[in-house]
Motif scaffolding. Structure first.
Motif: not given
Length: 636
Positions: A225-226, A252-256, A277-279
């Motif tokens: 996650h980090h 990396v998440q969608a909003f980021e 989590g997009v990736a």
């Protein structure tokens, strides 16, 4: 010579009797050079290497060293099962301490999020329990925890928020330990330790998967996650692509990524949900997106990946370096072939979108037949809307006997001005008006994707423990004749009329011309509707009652959907864990090749996840007899 599994067990037993030898953090800093066409992230330059391993003594190396090579690995399980807490070979406190020291203090022993509600736990705190209870359905709460998943049904419901402080709370199906990953070396150590010690291994980013793939009783978790690094590459070049791209860490998440896109003027293909989590597992399972009708799946965008394999080695995977793995890992499912630390994906120009929300329902002036005629009018236009590049998220809900609600939430018209959107949907609006159905669209144009997405898609509600979902990818062929469209419409109407609400996406996800093929479910390539429904039960239902409910839902309710398109499939990340013939449903004609590659890259089945490639050879002996991860993982 004794089998390697016995030798490793003897080593674990010996280490249980004494404190571990002094051990430095097992990592080496390497140059940021990569065959991916972009430098390694700083987190990826900290690696477990042969040089780093030479600093360990022989006993430590036996636990944390690499596999000799992929073809020489042998299964290291105890009596056909992964080593489980309480087993003789379960690592001792001292071994876990040694592991934590090598990780640099990154090991987390699992404490369930709701432990604060139970007086049998040292963490008992009524105030904290109230906070957890109030936020339990908020996806951010679970994404920020090393072990928690967003669908506790699949963990085993062993520690839910409660007002009864004397009730029972156990770790249950959560991983026993998790590594809070900040560098590649930690992933490599975890992979090697789990393989050499015969432990179950799970990989978690956010825990979004509808089937609980990132949890498992007695497991060692890898929590990515980090890994939040993002690099924008204005002119990325590979053998098959030249143009803008972005390198994203696995966390990396969608909003980021959407925020970064707004800042730098690009548009990424990522999830509808804010905390996805997009990736991570999202892209590895295919990943549909508000941009899919224009640019395909998230997996289609991937140009290169950095991956830790089951043998512990860190590799760059591209079309040139390893075309088989490059094909398999893009769409073949998360937690299956390796642990991805970053992906490089193509991105697209800044784009605007019109976002529209509205609803209509049965009522005094709207009959049931008129309501369904309005829904039918909409469904008839799915091909035209998807071909225009739009993506719509809608609900159809039974609000009572012969009482229904249609909720558009939202219609996401990418690359459409307000006038263009209105022109696209006007034929449907005309039909609704002719049927006497009142509705009031709230439509707004935004000049960039992030603002449109942020306005259109609310934070997802999760962690419901009395619900099972199921889905289907309905193909374009179902719209190509009156009879097939009738069958599709009748199946949905029957489902909703029986009290099973439907949320669905009108979209397409064709592989764009010139993109490198991948292993995403072929059913995605012909779909016009991804539909999801669910069943539920009372909180006090017995396990037998729940299982009966699940079976009826899987076989009867979803059976109607399958009957309209038996050769299609379902999206593995938003599906029914009991889906019959999951190999065909989630992987289609790709399964045979994926299975073959699974044996090549992970011959010991280190990576297991429910409904993943090769999972048919394993069974979780769950404590409650339900299809959850609260139990020992054993070979069939």
């Amino acid at each position: 010579m004794a089998p390697r599994s016995v030798l490793v067990g003897a080593l674990l037993s010996a280490l249980a009797l004494a404190a571990p030898a002094e051990a430095a953090v097992a990592a080496e800093k390497v140059a940021p050079v990569s065959q991916a066409g972009a430098p390694l992230f700083p987190s990826e330059t900290v690696q477990l290497t042969n040089v780093a391993l030479s600093n360990l003594d022989a006993n430590q190396s036996a636990l944390f060293g690499f596999a000799g090579n992929a073809s020489s690995l042998s299964a290291r399980t105890q009596s056909g099962c992964k080593v489980y807490p309480g087993d003789f070979w379960w690592p001792s406190h001292w071994v876990w301490s040694l592991f934590d020291e090598l990780l640099g203090g990154a090991l987390i022993k699992t404490v369930p999020l709701a432990a604060s509600c139970y007086n049998s736990w040292p963490e008992y705190d009524a105030t904290e329990c109230e906070t957890v209870t109030d936020n339990w359905t908020n996806s951010n709460l679970h994404a920020a925890d090393a072990a928690s998943v967003m669908w506790p049904l699949f963990e085993g419901r062993t520690c839910l928020p409660t007002t009864n402080a004397s009730a029972s709370c156990t770790v249950g199906g959560y991983s026993s330990y998790a590594v809070n990953v900040t560098n590649v070396a930690q992933i490599q150590l975890a992979v090697n330790f789990a393989r050499n010690a015969g432990l179950r291994l799970v990989v978690k980013n956010t825990g979004h998967d509808f089937s609980g793939k990132s949890t498992g009783a007695g497991a060692l978790g890898i929590w990515t996650h980090h890994l939040k690094e993002i690099d924008y590459i204005e002119n990325y070049q590979s053998s098959s692509y030249q143009g803008p791209a972005v390198k994203m860490g696995a966390g990396v998440q969608a909003f980021e990524i959407y925020e970064k896109g707004k800042e730098l003027g690009f548009t990424a293909v990522g999830g509808e949900g804010r905390t996805v989590g997009v990736a991570g597992g999202y892209v590895l399972g295919g990943g549909h997106s508000p941009m899919s009708s224009m640019y395909g799946l998230a997996a289609d965008q991937v140009l290169a990946m950095e991956v830790v394999l089951a043998n512990g080695r860190f590799v760059t995977v591209t079309e040139e370096s390893d075309p088989d793995l490059f094909w398999a890992i893009r769409g073949g499912g998360g937690g299956t072939f390796g642990v991805v630390t970053s992906v490089i994906s193509r991105v697209h120009p800044k784009v605007g979108a019109t976002v529209s929300t509205f609803s209509f329902s049965t009522g005094t002036d709207v009959s049931v037949d008129a309501f369904w005629a309005g829904v039918r009018s909409y469904m008839e236009r799915f091909p035209a809307h998807a071909d225009a590049g739009t993506y719509a998220y809608f609900w159809i809900i039974a609000t009572g006997p012969n009482s229904f609600l249609f909720l558009m939430n939202p219609f996401f018209a990418v690359n459409h001005t307000l006038a263009q959107y209105n022109a696209l949907v006007q034929p449907w609006y005309n039909d609704l008006e002719a049927l006497g159905i009142p509705f009031t669209p709230n439509s707004t144009y935004y000049d960039n994707f992030y603002d449109a997405w942020s306005a259109g898609f609310p934070l997802e509600t999760v962690a419901l423990s009395t619900m099972l979902t199921g889905s289907r990818l309905f193909p374009r062929a179902n719209w190509e004749s009156e009879s097939s469209l009738n069958a599709t419409f009748d199946a949905l109407r029957s489902t909703i009329s029986a009290g099973y609400n439907v949320l669905a996406f009108n979209m397409k996800a064709e592989l764009p011309t010139g993109y490198t093929p991948n292993s995403a479910n072929p059913a995605f390539r012909t779909t016009l509707m991804h539909a999801i429904t669910s069943t539920s039960w009372d909180a006090d239902a017995t396990n037998a009652e729940i299982k009966s409910n699940m079976d009826y839902f899987t076989n009867t309710i979803l059976g109607q959907w399958r009957a309209t398109c038996p050769d299609a499939g379902a999206y593995m990340s938003e599906s029914d864990i009991l889906e019959p013939n999951f190999q065909q449903a989630f992987y289609g004609s790709n399964y045979a090749r994926l299975y073959q590659l699974k044996q090549r890259y992970d011959p010991t089945s280190l990576f297991y996840a429910p409904t993943a490639v090769g999972s048919e050879h394993w069974v979780v002996k769950s404590e409650d007899g339900l299809p959850d991860q609260n139990g020992r993982l054993c070979r069939v």
